[in-house]
Write an enzyme that holds these catalytic residues in place. Structure first.
Site, PDB file in Angstrom:
ATOM      1  N   TRP A  16      80.037  47.816  21.495  1.00  0.00           N
ATOM      2  CA  TRP A  16      80.692  48.384  22.475  1.00  0.00           C
ATOM      3  C   TRP A  16      81.962  49.340  22.575  1.00  0.00           C
ATOM      4  O   TRP A  16      83.014  48.288  21.812  1.00  0.00           O
ATOM      5  CB  TRP A  16      81.114  47.217  23.659  1.00  0.00           C
TER       6      TRP A  16
ATOM      7  N   LYS B 148      78.754  42.971  42.626  1.00  0.00           N
ATOM      8  CA  LYS B 148      77.324  42.682  42.195  1.00  0.00           C
ATOM      9  C   LYS B 148      76.786  44.183  42.583  1.00  0.00           C
ATOM     10  O   LYS B 148      75.929  45.340  42.040  1.00  0.00           O
ATOM     11  CB  LYS B 148      76.376  42.058  43.006  1.00  0.00           C
TER      12      LYS B 148
ATOM     13  N   ARG C  40      75.797  42.347  24.691  1.00  0.00           N
ATOM     14  CA  ARG C  40      77.497  42.582  24.432  1.00  0.00           C
ATOM     15  C   ARG C  40      77.314  43.609  23.833  1.00  0.00           C
ATOM     16  O   ARG C  40      78.954  44.093  23.949  1.00  0.00           O
ATOM     17  CB  ARG C  40      77.964  41.612  22.987  1.00  0.00           C
TER      18      ARG C  40
ATOM     19  N   GLU D 201      81.996  39.146  46.028  1.00  0.00           N
ATOM     20  CA  GLU D 201      81.197  38.725  45.275  1.00  0.00           C
ATOM     21  C   GLU D 201      80.179  39.902  44.748  1.00  0.00           C
ATOM     22  O   GLU D 201      79.705  40.164  43.629  1.00  0.00           O
ATOM     23  CB  GLU D 201      80.875  37.396  45.245  1.00  0.00           C
TER      24      GLU D 201
ATOM     25  N   CYS E  59      80.841  43.638  21.223  1.00  0.00           N
ATOM     26  CA  CYS E  59      80.406  43.865  20.092  1.00  0.00           C
ATOM     27  C   CYS E  59      79.413  42.739  19.656  1.00  0.00           C
ATOM     28  O   CYS E  59      80.452  41.597  20.122  1.00  0.00           O
ATOM     29  CB  CYS E  59      80.545  44.113  18.672  1.00  0.00           C
TER      30      CYS E  59
ATOM     31  N   HIS F 222      93.712  46.894  60.081  1.00  0.00           N
ATOM     32  CA  HIS F 222      95.284  47.740  59.487  1.00  0.00           C
ATOM     33  C   HIS F 222      94.656  48.925  58.691  1.00  0.00           C
ATOM     34  O   HIS F 222      95.855  48.754  57.386  1.00  0.00           O
ATOM     35  CB  HIS F 222      95.865  46.345  58.522  1.00  0.00           C
TER      36      HIS F 222
ATOM     37  N   ASN G 191      83.516  42.852  15.010  1.00  0.00           N
ATOM     38  CA  ASN G 191      83.710  42.548  16.932  1.00  0.00           C
ATOM     39  C   ASN G 191      84.855  42.038  16.828  1.00  0.00           C
ATOM     40  O   ASN G 191      85.572  41.246  15.797  1.00  0.00           O
ATOM     41  CB  ASN G 191      82.351  41.231  17.564  1.00  0.00           C
ATOM     42  N   GLY G 192      85.706  42.696  17.196  1.00  0.00           N
ATOM     43  CA  GLY G 192      86.969  42.559  18.015  1.00  0.00           C
ATOM     44  C   GLY G 192      88.510  43.799  18.050  1.00  0.00           C
ATOM     45  O   GLY G 192      87.142  45.002  17.902  1.00  0.00           O
TER      46      GLY G 192
ATOM     47  N   LYS H 195      78.694  42.011  28.684  1.00  0.00           N
ATOM     48  CA  LYS H 195      78.728  40.710  29.329  1.00  0.00           C
ATOM     49  C   LYS H 195      79.492  40.341  29.269  1.00  0.00           C
ATOM     50  O   LYS H 195      80.542  39.230  29.570  1.00  0.00           O
ATOM     51  CB  LYS H 195      76.832  39.883  28.390  1.00  0.00           C
TER      52      LYS H 195
ATOM     53  N   GLU I 185      78.559  47.103  40.570  1.00  0.00           N
ATOM     54  CA  GLU I 185      77.940  46.886  39.396  1.00  0.00           C
ATOM     55  C   GLU I 185      76.933  47.424  39.066  1.00  0.00           C
ATOM     56  O   GLU I 185      76.331  47.617  38.062  1.00  0.00           O
ATOM     57  CB  GLU I 185      78.433  45.499  39.000  1.00  0.00           C
TER      58      GLU I 185
END
Ligand code: M6R
Length: 608
Positions: free
Chosen positions: A74, A485, A27, A481, A2, A504, A100-101, A603, A488
C-alpha cells in the site's frame, strides 16, 4: 500498511509466498513482489498492481529456490510502480528486503549513504534498508540487520535475505506486526496469521525489536545484543476456512452473515442473565471505577462510530462523562488526563497508528487504558492495561462489519459492567438489559432476512450520486456508520447528519429526488425524527426509513420502509446497521465496484 511474508524450508518458495500474500492483500494491493534465493543469488520479481500480475510474471519466468521473501504494498513513499515495488535490494542485488511501515528518517540516511557512494533507484523509504544492511555487512547478516535497524526511526517489520548467506533468513519488527509460523522442517514469517494458516497453526507473536533468524535447523529469536529469547508458541484455534470466503462471493457478505455468531461469541461468559457482568480480562476495581472523572473513547473510522454509541451508553448507564475522539485528532491536542482518567481504544486490527499513538500518550500521562480489539497479541492488546477482545474472527473485507457489531457489544458490556459496579442502574432494569442483549444474535439473524428487498432497493437507487443519512441519538451514530459504508465501497457521495442539525444548513442540499435514509428506531425520539423526515419529503427528497417493527404509521410518509425486529431502544444500533451494511454491499455490486478491496483503501492503517 503492506503485508510481508517469508519462507525457509524444503519446498519451492514461490507458490508458498504467493499463497501467503494472497491472504494479506487486504493490507494493500498497489503492487506485489518476491525475492528468492538460489544458486544464481537473489532473484527478484515484482509488478505494479494486484498479485495476479506477479503470478503471471512468475508463470512466464519461474524462479526456483527454497528461501524467499514476499510483499504486497500500500503505497506511502512513491507512487505505485514496478520500481517502487518491494522487495528492494542493495546496489549489486545481493541483499533483498521487504518492509511494512515507514522509515521516518530515510532522507537523512539516504543522503548519508550517498556520501558513501550508494545510489538509489526508487522513491521509497524502504530502499535505504538493504543499503544500510550492505553498509554494515561484515559477513554476518544478523549483525548487519541489528546495526542497520539501530539507525532506523519509525515503524518496520522487515524480512531480509542475502546471497552470501543462502542458509539464513533474518526478520525483525518495530511497531509493525510480524509473526513466525512454525512448520515441520520449514518456517514462515508473515504480517498476519491467515498468511500461514494453511501451513501451520503454531506461531510466535513477535514483540518490538525481536530478531528472527531462520536456518535449516529451525528458528531462533534474539533480543538486543544477540541475546537468545525463549518464545511461547501460540496455537491458533480458529479454522483455516474462517479466513476463506466460505461459499460467499465476497468476504464482506460472508462477514455480514457471520455477525450473529460473532455477537454471541463476544458476549459468551460475559453477559449471562442472572449473573454479574464478567469481564475477566479487565482488572479495574470498583473503587477505581467510582473515582473515574472522565472516559475517553479513541478510535478511527468504523471503530470511532462504535465509540460514539459507547459514549451514549456509558453516560446513560454508568453516569461517567465520556468524550469520544478521532485518534488522529486526539493525539495532536492537549487533552486533560490524569490517573483517574480511563481511555478505551477501539481497534479491530489493534495496529492503527493513530490509535496506538493516542494510547501511548494516555499511558504516559497516567491514564488507565482498555483496548477493545479483535486481534490477539496485536500492539493495542500488548500495550493496554486491560484487554477486551471482540471475538469476531478474522475480518478480511476492507469494509468493517462483524468487527463493528462486536465493538458495539464491547461498548455495552463495559457500560453494563460499570453501571453494575457503581449501582447506577436499578438491578431489575439491569437484568432486563442483560436478557435483551442475549437475544441480539437472533435479532440480527432476523434482520438479515431483509437481504432480497434491500437488493431490490439498491437496484432502484443505484444511479444516484448523492445520499444523506439522518438520525438522532444512537441513530445518528448508525447514520454515520451507514454513510461511511456507502461511500467506502460504492463510491457514492454520502453524508450523515444529526436530524436536528438539518435546518442549520444541510437542508439546502435537498432537492427533487435526493435520497435521504432516515433512521427512526428510537421510540422516544420517533415523532421528532418523523417530523424531520417530513421536512425533507416536503422539499422533494426520496426517503428510505428504517424503523422498528410495529411502527407502521411511518408508511404514511414513505413507501420505502425497512423494518428491523423489535428491540430495546438501547440496543437498536446493533440491529439497525444490518440493512445499512446490506444496502452498501448491494450498491457496490450494482455499480460494479470491488467490494472487498475498495480503491485507495487498506484494511489496516499502520501509518499516520
Ligand atoms: O483496525 P481499526 O479498527 O483500528 O481500523 C480503523 C479504521 O481504519 C476502520 O474501521 C475503517 O474505517 C474501516 N475500513 C471502515 O469500514
Amino acid at each position: 500498511m503492506c503485508g510481508i511474508v517469508g519462507y525457509f524450508g524444503k519446498r519451492e518458495a514461490a507458490p508458498l509466498l504467493i499463497e501467503g500474500l494472497s491472504k494479506l492483500e487486504y493490507r494493500g494491493y498497489d503492487s506485489a513482489g518476491v525475492a528468492i534465493l538460489n544458486e544464481n543469488g537473489v532473484n527478484v520479481a515484482k509488478r505494479k498492481g494486484r498479485l495476479a500480475n506477479l503470478e503471471a510474471a512468475l508463470e512466464e519466468s519461474p524462479i526456483e529456490g527454497y528461501v524467499g521473501i514476499g510483499h504486497t504494498r500500500w503505497a506511502t513513499h512513491g507512487s505505485p510502480s514496478d520500481v517502487n515495488s518491494h522487495p528492494h535490494t542493495n546496489g549489486d542485488g545481493t541483499i533483498a528486503v521487504v518492509h511494512n511501515g515507514i522509515i521516518e528518517n530515510y532522507i537523512k540516511i539516504k543522503e548519508w549513504l550517498m556520501t558513501k557512494g550508494y545510489t538509489f533507484k526508487s522513491e521509497t523509504d524502504t530502499e535505504v534498508i538493504p543499503n544500510l544492511v550492505d553498509y554494515y555487512y561484515k559477513g554476518d547478516l544478523l549483525n548487519a540487520v541489528m546495526e542497520a535497524t539501530e539507525k532506523l526511526e519509525g515503524s518496520y517489520a522487515i524480512g531480509v535475505i542475502c546471497k552470501n548467506e543462502p542458509d539464513r533468513l533474518v526478520a525483525v519488527r518495530n511497531e509493525s506486526p510480524l509473526i513466525v509460523g512454525l512448520g515441520d522442517g520449514e518456517n514462515f514469517i508473515a504480517s498476519d496469521i491467515p498468511a500461514v494458516l494453511n501451513q501451520t497453526r503454531d506461531v510466535y507473536l513477535l514483540e518490538n525489536k525481536e530478531f528472527v533468524v531462520m536456518t535449516k535447523d529451525g528458528v531462533k529469536i534474539y533480543g538486543d545484543f544477540e541475546k537468545e529469547i525463549e518464545k511461547e508458541v501460540f496455537h491458533v484455534t480458529w479454522n483455516a476456512d474462517a479466513a476463506e470466503k466460505g461459499g460467499y462471493e465476497h468476504f464482506m457478505m460472508k462477514e455480514i452473515h457471520e455477525q450473529p455468531k460473532a455477537i454471541k461469541d463476544t458476549m459468551a461468559g460475559r453477559i449471562v442473565p442472572g449473573h454479574p457482568v464478567n469481564i475477566d480480562d479487565i482488572h479495574i476495581t470498583k473503587e477505581q471505577i467510582e473515582k473515574l472523572n472522565k472516559v475517553y473513547i479513541v478510535a478511527c473510522g468504523t471503530a470511532y462510530h462504535a465509540g460514539v454509541v459507547g459514549k451514549y451508553v456509558i453516560e446513560k448507564l454508568a453516569r461517567i462523562p465520556v468524550e469520544v475522539d478521532i485518534a488522529s485528532e486526539f493525539r495532536y491536542r492537549d487533552p486533560i488526563i490524569d490517573q483517574n482518567t480511563l481511555m478505551i481504544v477501539v481497534s479491530q486490527s489493534g495496529e492503527t497508528a493513530d490509535t496506538l499513538a493516542a494510547l501511548k500518550m494516555a499511558k504516559e500521562r497516567g491514564a488507565r487504558v482498555i483496548a477493545v480489539t479483535n486481534v490477539v497479541g496485536s500492539s493495542a492488546a500488548r500495550e493496554a492495561d486491560d484487554i477486551l477482545y471482540t471475538w469476531a474472527g478474522p475480518e478480511i473485507a476492507v469494509a468493517s462489519t462483524k468487527a463493528y457489531v462486536t465493538q458495539l457489544i464491547a461498548m455495552y458490556t463495559i457500560a453494563l459492567f460499570f453501571a453494575e459496579q457503581k449501582g447506577t442502574v436499578d438491578p431489575h432494569d439491569l437484568e432486563d438489559m442483560k436478557k435483551e442483549m442475549s437475544t441480539l444474535p437472533e435479532k440480527v439473524e432476523a434482520a438479515l432476512a431483509s437481504e432480497e428487498s434491500i437488493h431490490e432497493l439498491a437496484k432502484r437507487i443505484k444511479e444516484h450520486t448523492d445520499m444523506f443519512f439522518l438520525g438522532r441519538g444512537t441513530d445518528y451514530a448508525v447514520a454515520m456508520e451507514a454513510s461511511l459504508k456507502v461511500k467506502e465501497i460504492s463510491y457514492v457521495h454520502s453524508e450523515a447528519y444529526a436530524s436536528g442539525e438539518l435546518k442549520h444548513g444541510p437542508i439546502a442540499l435537498i432537492e427533487d429526488g435526493t435520497i435521504v435514509v432516515t433512521l427512526a428506531t428510537q421510540n422516544d425520539l420517533f415523532d421528532k425524527t418523523v417530523s424531520n423526515m417530513k421536512e425533507v419529503i416536503a422539499r422533494g427528497a426520496n426517503v428510505i426509513a428504517v424503523a422498528q417493527e410495529g411502527h407502521t404509521e411511518i408508511e404514511k410518509s414513505t413507501e420505502n420502509v425497512v423494518f428491523i425486529p423489535k428491540v430495546m431502544d438501547l440496543f437498536t444500533p446493533v440491529v439497525a446497521i444490518i440493512p445499512m451494511q446490506l444496502l452498501s454491499y448491494y450498491l457496490s455490486i450494482e455499480k460494479g465496484c470491488d467490494v472487498d478491496k475498495p480503491r485507495n483503501l487498506a484494511k489496516s492503517v499502520t501509518v499516520e
